[in-house]
Design a protein around this motif. Sequence first.
Motif: not given
Length: 155
Positions: A97-111
């Motif tokens: 597989r050729q890489e095709f990715s978007i990396c997001f920034l996130a914050r935890p809200v629950d879990g």
Amino acid sequence: MARRDYEDDPNAPVANSLVPAASTVVVDESGRILLQRRRDNDMWALPGGTMHIGESLPDCAIRETLEETGFQVEIVGIVGTYTSPRHVFAYDDGEVRQEFSICFLARPVDGQLAVSEESTDVRWFEPGEIDALPMVPSIRKRVNDWRGGHMPVIR
């Protein structure tokens, strides 16, 4: 399924698939980052995976993060896009597989921390602890992009 990453390797196999994917840098209010130890290569990694038909890439990032870490997250930004044809993943079923990715920034809200069938460990790390962890170069690049505060478009 075992996986081997090749990056800028002249001996890498030729890609035979291209699949949209998302990963997530999850940062808590203390500035710690959430990582999982992958079962397929025993390396520390960001949560992430391939997009399903009918979902958006941010929805993919949220779903994969919940499945792989036990945390519901809110997307708050983009760390970068990663689409290099010189980076491929070879799986033991013959897919390359050729890489095709978007990396997001996130914050935890629950879990709470939860290991999945894809991981052997899930933990929060201080940014300074990350350098000593075994990690493939492409994941380290995303983490360093986040730590450096620059959100590049990678070609």
